[in-house]
Enzyme design. Structure first.
Site, PDB file in Angstrom:
ATOM      1  CG  ASN A   7      47.309  23.810  18.560  1.00 59.49           C
ATOM      2  OD1 ASN A   7      47.903  24.742  18.031  1.00 59.49           O
ATOM      3  ND2 ASN A   7      46.207  23.274  18.054  1.00 59.49           N
ATOM      4  CE  LYS A   9      43.451  25.019  19.671  1.00 65.40           C
ATOM      5  NZ  LYS A   9      42.076  24.719  20.001  1.00 65.40           N
ATOM      6  CG  HIS A  91      43.746  21.207  15.254  1.00 70.48           C
ATOM      7  ND1 HIS A  91      42.688  22.077  15.334  1.00 70.48           N
ATOM      8  CD2 HIS A  91      44.065  20.867  16.526  1.00 70.48           C
ATOM      9  CE1 HIS A  91      42.395  22.266  16.614  1.00 70.48           C
ATOM     10  NE2 HIS A  91      43.219  21.548  17.354  1.00 70.48           N
ATOM     11  CD  GLU A 160      43.036  17.853  19.678  1.00 68.58           C
ATOM     12  OE1 GLU A 160      43.470  18.324  20.714  1.00 68.58           O
ATOM     13  OE2 GLU A 160      43.050  18.449  18.584  1.00 68.58           O
ATOM     14  CB  SER A 196      37.943  21.162  27.516  1.00 73.94           C
ATOM     15  OG  SER A 196      37.292  22.016  26.573  1.00 73.94           O
TER      16      SER A 196
END
Ligand code: PGA
Length: 237
Positions: A7, A9, A91, A160, A196
């Site tokens: 991703n 972002k 998300h 997540e 992470s």
């Protein structure tokens, strides 16, 4: 076979996205990578990329319209233009920073489901909820599944935890195992872990039961780091 997704972002320009995709595509071809690999570039960098069939380009977001008057949003006409049929929905940054409601998220899900998109659908609890215990955590996550068709054939779920995203704090193997096991009881689709993930911890995460792959932000933006993680993914069955 495990799945790996990047991703972007709000990172990479149109130019560097193209360089990244081309470099990665060659890597996938030369190394005979068969895993499904996803890249979610920013909206401004979406394009017609000629890639291996297992390298999928997706949109990070899309409004639940074909087109219309929704300043700043993109509709499915604009995503379809590039032959893109994959989208990220729910998300945590859209839930917690942009304040998208579960109702809007479900509308997006249903809109893109009707168009046959592959949907990577994200769930995950903030730290304040995790601290209340497992029952509250599961309750919170299950609410994020309201209005979502868990039988949808092109659904991939990503767990997540919000407190592990972009923080460098990775959930423990036990944290991940507990949630994935519970999610698997409800959902028969692939379930990715995100938060992470990096080359140093990827192998351990992929070996946890019920983890079908990963969704990676920060450490995927450097193409060499992402290639390393594709290699680790390839070597996990
Ligand atoms: P991170 O992001 O790898 O930077 O924690 C993961 C994500 O938001 O998908």
């Amino acid at each position: 076979m495990k799945i790996i997704a990047s991703n972007f972002k709000t990172n990479h320009t149109r130019k560097t996205t193209r360089e990244f995709v081309e470099d990665l595509d060659n890597y996938i071809k030369d190394n005979e990578v068969k895993n499904d690999v996803f890249i979610f570039p920013s909206a401004t960098a979406l394009d017609n990329f000629d890639t291996q069939s297992n390298l999928n380009i997706g949109a990070q977001n899309g409004y639940f319209v074909k087109n219309g008057s929704f300043t700043g949003e993109i509709g499915s006409d604009q995503i379809d233009e590039f032959g893109i049929k994959t989208i990220l929905i729910g998300h945590s940054e859209r839930r917690h920073i942009i304040h998208e409601s579960q109702n809007e998220i479900a509308k997006k899900f249903n809109f893109y489901k009707a168009l046959g998109y592959t949907i990577i659908y994200c769930v995950g609890e903030p730290l304040s909820v995790k601290e209340q215990g497992i029952t509250q955590t599961l309750g919170y996550i299950f609410e994020q599944l309201n209005g979502i068709d868990l039988e949808y054939e092109k659904l991939i779920v990503a767990y997540e935890p919000v407190w592990a995203i972009g923080t460098g704090v990775v959930a423990t193997a036990e944290d991940i195992a507990v949630i994935h096991k519970k999610l698997k009881k409800k959902i028969t689709k692939p379930i990715l872990y995100g938060g992470s993930v990096k080359p140093e911890n990827l192998d351990e995460i992929l070996k946890i039961d019920n983890v079908d792959g990963t969704l990676i932000g920060t450490s995927s933006w450097d193409v060499e780091s992402f290639k390393k993680m594709i290699d680790i993914t390839k070597n996990n069955s």
